[in-house]
Design an enzyme around this catalytic site. Sequence first.
Site, PDB file in Angstrom:
ATOM      1  N   ASP A  67       0.816  -1.220   0.000  1.00  0.00           N
ATOM      2  CA  ASP A  67       0.000   0.000   0.000  1.00  0.00           C
ATOM      3  C   ASP A  67       0.848   1.268   0.000  1.00  0.00           C
ATOM      4  OD1 ASP A  67       0.965  -0.394   2.587  1.00  0.00           O
ATOM      5  OD2 ASP A  67      -0.987  -0.865   3.434  1.00  0.00           O
ATOM      6  N   ASN A 135      -7.272  -3.195  14.210  1.00  0.00           N
ATOM      7  CA  ASN A 135      -8.680  -3.374  13.825  1.00  0.00           C
ATOM      8  C   ASN A 135      -8.860  -4.535  12.851  1.00  0.00           C
ATOM      9  OD1 ASN A 135      -7.649  -2.398  11.436  1.00  0.00           O
ATOM     10  ND2 ASN A 135      -9.017  -0.631  11.270  1.00  0.00           N
ATOM     11  N   HIS A 137      -7.087  -4.987  10.053  1.00  0.00           N
ATOM     12  CA  HIS A 137      -6.781  -4.743   8.649  1.00  0.00           C
ATOM     13  C   HIS A 137      -5.503  -5.457   8.225  1.00  0.00           C
ATOM     14  CE1 HIS A 137      -4.388  -0.707   9.324  1.00  0.00           C
ATOM     15  NE2 HIS A 137      -3.596  -1.746   9.426  1.00  0.00           N
ATOM     16  N   GLU A 142      -9.531  -2.021   5.329  1.00  0.00           N
ATOM     17  CA  GLU A 142     -10.162  -1.748   6.610  1.00  0.00           C
ATOM     18  C   GLU A 142     -11.399  -2.630   6.803  1.00  0.00           C
ATOM     19  OE1 GLU A 142      -8.333  -0.173   8.418  1.00  0.00           O
ATOM     20  OE2 GLU A 142      -7.744   1.824   7.775  1.00  0.00           O
TER      21      GLU A 142
HETATM   22  P1  PGA Z   1       2.398  -1.905  12.646  1.00  0.00           P
HETATM   23  O1  PGA Z   1       1.156  -1.876  11.685  1.00  0.00           O
HETATM   24  O2  PGA Z   1       3.363  -2.894  12.052  1.00  0.00           O
HETATM   25  O3  PGA Z   1       2.932  -0.508  12.625  1.00  0.00           O
HETATM   26  O4  PGA Z   1       1.900  -2.332  13.985  1.00  0.00           O
HETATM   27  C1  PGA Z   1       0.614  -3.062  11.207  1.00  0.00           C
HETATM   28  C2  PGA Z   1      -0.545  -2.723  10.311  1.00  0.00           C
HETATM   29  O5  PGA Z   1      -1.246  -1.736  10.578  1.00  0.00           O
HETATM   30  O6  PGA Z   1      -0.756  -3.442   9.332  1.00  0.00           O
END
Ligand code: PGA
Length: 250
Positions: A67, A135, A137, A142
Amino acid sequence: MKIIKAKNYTEMSQLASERIFDKIKNVANVTLGLATGGTPTRTYQYLIDDYEKNNTSYSHVTTFNLDEYIGLSPNDSNSYRYYMDKHLFNHIPIPKEQTHIPNGLAKDLQLECEAYEKKIDNHGIDLQILGLGSNGHIGFNEPGTNFDSNTHVVNLADSTREANARFFNSLEEVPTKAITMGIRSIMKSKEIILLVSGERKKEALTRLLDGEVDESFPASILKQHPNVTIIADKAVLGEKGVSLAYNYAN
Ligand code: PGA
């Protein structure tokens, strides 16, 4: 799904990097799917260390990132292009044109998404690295994202913007939109490794392991993929692990 329990963040990163080396060393023209965020940074450091020690070749490696924020230029220190260059690409001999990240400045975002998906299809991802959002994702898919989605434009959830605000000067600076590989794009990968570290991910991992497969929790789709390994550390799994429903490989 297989679960590997790592002692800590360092061991999780080491185990992940070994899986990646294995592909780099044994698959001709290998394609890797890469992730950004706090979780994979040390995994990438291990790849750099390995290159410095063993002069590992990257000429046959192609990468696709999950992304990119919309509206940030590659030179912006919060763009995922900048992150990848800083944490990995600038330190290994991979031709930059073999590294793919959605263009968050594309004039025609729809066209950018379609072209990105087509490029993924032309290569096929051998190994996709994923982090897990609190959450649920994966990528920037999302809660509520259609399981049939290809690369698309998303509105970032408030919880995602709040979680990522730690990388910006303020919450207001966090972009509201991004381009992300879709759930379908991710599920097309031959193999997936989900990295989960730290207590703040406990609730999300518990829901992934014990909950239903449902679009309200995007990562749950991984249960339907034939080759997924979760590498999680003790901080998130606890001493015995959060679920008895799965075999722990370690
Ligand atoms: P993080 O994020 O590695 O910064 O915890 C993971 C994500 O949001 O996919």
